[in-house]
Design a protein around this motif. Sequence first.
Motif, short mmCIF file in Angstrom:
data_model
loop_
_atom_site.label_atom_id
_atom_site.label_comp_id
_atom_site.label_asym_id
_atom_site.label_seq_id
_atom_site.Cartn_x
_atom_site.Cartn_y
_atom_site.Cartn_z
N PHE A 115 0.83 -1.21 0.00
CA PHE A 115 0.00 0.00 0.00
C PHE A 115 0.86 1.26 0.00
N ASN A 116 1.94 1.25 0.79
CA ASN A 116 2.85 2.39 0.86
C ASN A 116 3.42 2.71 -0.53
N LYS A 117 3.86 1.67 -1.23
CA LYS A 117 4.44 1.86 -2.56
C LYS A 117 3.40 2.40 -3.54
N ASP A 118 2.21 1.81 -3.54
CA ASP A 118 1.18 2.22 -4.50
C ASP A 118 0.60 3.59 -4.18
N PHE A 119 0.53 3.92 -2.90
CA PHE A 119 0.00 5.24 -2.54
C PHE A 119 0.94 6.34 -3.05
N ARG A 120 2.23 6.13 -2.86
CA ARG A 120 3.21 7.12 -3.32
C ARG A 120 3.20 7.23 -4.85
N GLN A 121 2.96 6.10 -5.53
CA GLN A 121 2.87 6.15 -6.98
C GLN A 121 1.64 6.93 -7.42
N GLN A 122 0.54 6.75 -6.70
CA GLN A 122 -0.67 7.51 -7.02
C GLN A 122 -0.46 9.00 -6.77
N MET A 123 0.34 9.34 -5.77
CA MET A 123 0.65 10.75 -5.53
C MET A 123 1.40 11.34 -6.72
N LYS A 124 2.35 10.58 -7.26
CA LYS A 124 3.13 11.06 -8.42
C LYS A 124 2.23 11.26 -9.63
N ASN A 125 1.21 10.38 -9.76
CA ASN A 125 0.31 10.46 -10.92
C ASN A 125 -0.82 11.47 -10.70
N TYR A 126 -0.93 11.99 -9.50
CA TYR A 126 -2.06 12.85 -9.15
C TYR A 126 -2.19 14.08 -10.05
N PRO A 127 -1.12 14.81 -10.35
CA PRO A 127 -1.26 16.00 -11.21
C PRO A 127 -1.88 15.68 -12.57
N CYS A 146 -6.64 12.09 6.44
CA CYS A 146 -5.18 12.08 6.39
C CYS A 146 -4.71 12.90 5.19
N CYS A 147 -3.41 13.09 5.09
CA CYS A 147 -2.86 13.88 3.99
C CYS A 147 -1.43 13.44 3.68
N GLY A 148 -1.19 13.03 2.45
CA GLY A 148 0.13 12.56 2.08
C GLY A 148 0.39 11.13 2.49
N ALA A 149 1.59 10.63 2.21
CA ALA A 149 1.94 9.26 2.56
C ALA A 149 2.36 9.17 4.02
N ALA A 150 3.51 9.81 4.36
CA ALA A 150 3.96 9.84 5.75
C ALA A 150 3.31 10.99 6.50
N ASN A 151 3.18 12.15 5.85
CA ASN A 151 2.48 13.31 6.40
C ASN A 151 2.23 14.31 5.26
N TYR A 152 1.62 15.43 5.58
CA TYR A 152 1.22 16.38 4.55
C TYR A 152 2.38 16.98 3.77
N THR A 153 3.60 16.97 4.36
CA THR A 153 4.74 17.58 3.66
C THR A 153 5.15 16.79 2.42
N ASP A 154 4.68 15.54 2.29
CA ASP A 154 5.00 14.76 1.10
C ASP A 154 4.51 15.43 -0.17
N TRP A 155 3.44 16.23 -0.05
CA TRP A 155 2.91 16.89 -1.24
C TRP A 155 3.84 17.99 -1.75
N GLY A 156 4.81 18.40 -0.92
CA GLY A 156 5.77 19.40 -1.36
C GLY A 156 6.67 18.89 -2.46
N ASN A 157 6.76 17.55 -2.60
CA ASN A 157 7.60 16.95 -3.65
C ASN A 157 6.82 16.66 -4.92
N ILE A 158 5.52 16.97 -4.91
CA ILE A 158 4.67 16.72 -6.07
C ILE A 158 4.42 18.04 -6.81
N PRO A 159 4.62 18.08 -8.12
CA PRO A 159 4.46 19.34 -8.87
C PRO A 159 3.00 19.74 -9.07
#
Length: 239
Positions: A115-127, A146-159
């Motif tokens: 789930f951790n791996k796929d959630f982060r992949q979905q974040m990358k595909n989100y834009p 909730c927000c982000g994978a580990a926490n909300y700051t993960d979205w700072g790495n998403i364009p």
Amino acid sequence: MAVEGGMKCVKILLYVFLLAFCACAVGLIAVGVAAQYVLSQTISQEATPGSVLLVVIIAVGAFLFLVAIVGCCGACKENNCLMITFVIFLSLIMLVEVAAAIAGYVFRDKVMSEFNKDFRQQMKNYPKQNHTGVSILDGMQENFKCCGAANYTDWGNIPLEPKGRVPDSCCINVTQGCGINFKVKDIYTEGCVEKIGVWLRSNVLVVAAAALGIAFVEVLGIIFACCLVKSIRSGYEVM
């Protein structure tokens, strides 16, 4: 006559257990389908230990229902062949359920890792997906608060546009554009991987515990069925 009366009692108890088996079968199918639906929304469609385990649970539930019908027919007609078939199949189902319960316990951490791996992949595909206005990831963040994978700051790495925003689904009170120029107190700060991962693991354990409980009931059913088979072979009249 004492044996005849005892076999009548065993036959009635077997009917009761067969009804319980039908209920357990329906319950297994319902739990398996519901959990499979949730996993399909949170984990990739590739075969994983978690998804395979749920398919096994659903298949066992369907097969258990059919076996219960065979047992009902065998007990009603006092057919020795049907009752033996019922005992053999029920024993096999019990072994599969125990194996599934053990697998559910062993792979509980593996499910979270996937789930951790796929959630982060979905974040990358989100834009690229966000133009639809509705996203599976948005649904998870809203439903699990909730927000982000580990926490909300993960979205700072998403364009995301504008830069520095988070999805509106991170907001405590979701409104259009609430994720732009957000204040930390107005969004969920906990990561989704831990919150949803704990939920997934707990539900896998519930399914495993249910499988073990049903297996215990099936042992009693096998015992009663064997008693009835012995009576039929001995030529006693139980009707």
